[in-house]
Write an enzyme that holds these catalytic residues in place. Structure first.
Site: not given
Length: 358
Positions: A154, A233, A350
């Site tokens: 990520r 998320s 995130e």
């Protein structure tokens, strides 16, 4: 226009200006003009992975909306403003395997390499060949191969601070003459499809299964589903040392990240060598498990807040219809505090936080 209208969380105040150039050439020219001044600027894609302050942005927002998908000898080339799920749909419809498990992910193609998106056993970095990138430092359009992007879990060099605008992506996909997916690498997905991990299924069947899985977790944006009004998320799965992971409860999910050593073939009768000592490897933990076992359940909300944990998926923070950006970050901070207090792990957000801080 408030940026809440352009983000999936539906929070965020106005920008000084909203610029939406329609073509690649216009996008380059507009960005260079912005950079020639001293005003603040921010690049916005699909608005699916961002939390914008209630006060908005005291600067210009450059929204990437350029569209287009074309075939190449090895796969496809995609303009940055193309909705990502449309890219996957195109690939599946044309019998091109490699990104089918990334179905249903919101946002634009241009944001995909910044985050190195991944789901259900696939990551963008597995198929990404290169990007065309308008570099802020030089003003040049550069072709950056995947090896120069520093892709990780990520993250990428772009997320870590290299400034500019992604203009397009080049993906290497496998022409699947039999219409089958790549080997399924995610156990839950294989189970839902009634096959074993490593097997293949028709591309369209896998895409449909992924979309159904995401929808069951509120991860397909739908105005009629309150659990989908989110940024996806909110926390990444933490990566910790092996030694630290050993101190967690035995039922805490963990996935070692050290690659397995290849088997060695020795001549008959040769002495068995002593295995070299290996350094401590890293372990990926489940952020969802940590949240749930710190006492935060699905649907949890702070008193008087318009934000809540999704009732379907503890990794998502949702807007219950009247949340502010402040509500979102307060709840995220509370989650961080509970997990840190219980397990000593600091969860990392995130989404990109614009004008707000945890």
């Amino acid at each position: 226009m408030n940026l809440s209208e352009l983000t999936t969380l539906r929070v965020g105040g106005p920008a000084a200006r909203l610029l939406q150039p329609a073509t690649r050439d216009e996008l380059v020219a507009t960005a260079l003009e912005l950079w020639s001044g001293f005003d603040e600027w921010f690049v916005l894609g699909g608005g699916s992975n961002v939390v914008v302050a209630d006060e908005g942005i005291d600067g210009d927002v450059l929204r990437v909306v350029t569209r287009g998908i074309e075939r190449t000898d090895s796969g496809i080339r995609v303009q940055a403003g193309e909705p990502w799920d449309g890219v996957v749909e195109y690939a599946v419809a044309n019998g091109l395997a490699g990104i089918e498990a990334l179905s249903g992910i919101p946002g634009t193609a241009g944001a995909a390499p910044i985050q190195n998106i991944g789901a259900y056993g696939q990551e963008l970095g597995e198929t990404l060949v290169a990007i065309d990138f308008l570099d802020f430092a030089t003003g040049d359009v550069l072709r950056l191969p995947t090896a120069e992007l520093g892709l990780g879990y990520r993250t990428s060099e772009l997320k870590r601070g290299r400034l500019g605008v992604v203009l397009s992506l080049e993906l290497a996909l496998t022409a699947s003459g039999d219409g089958l997916s790549r080997p399924i690498a995610y156990e839950q997905l294989a189970k839902d499809l009634g096959v074993q991990p490593g097997e293949h299924v028709p591309l369209a069947q896998l895409r449909a299964a992924v979309i159904a899985l995401r929808a069951s977790k509120g991860m397909i944006w739908d105005a009629a589903d309150p659990d989908s009004i989110s940024a996806g998320s909110f926390f990444t799965n933490p990566i910790v040392s092996e030694n630290f992971a050993r101190g967690l409860p035995s039922d805490a999910p963990r996935w070692p990240t050290e690659p397995e050593r290849p088997p060695r073939v020795l001549p008959l009768g040769a002495p068995i060598p002593v295995a070299p000592a290996s350094g401590e490897y890293l372990v990926k933990l489940s952020a969802a498990w940590l949240i749930e076992h710190s006492g935060i359940s699905r649907g949890f909300a702070l008193p008087g807040s318009g934000a809540a944990i999704s009732s379907k998926h503890t990794l998502a923070i949702v807007n219950r219809g009247h949340a502010t950006a402040r509500d979102i970050v307060q709840l995220a901070g509370y989650v961080q505090t509970r997990v840190m207090s219980e397990f000593g792990v600091l969860l990392q957000p995130e989404p990109v936080l614009v004008g707000v801080h945890l």
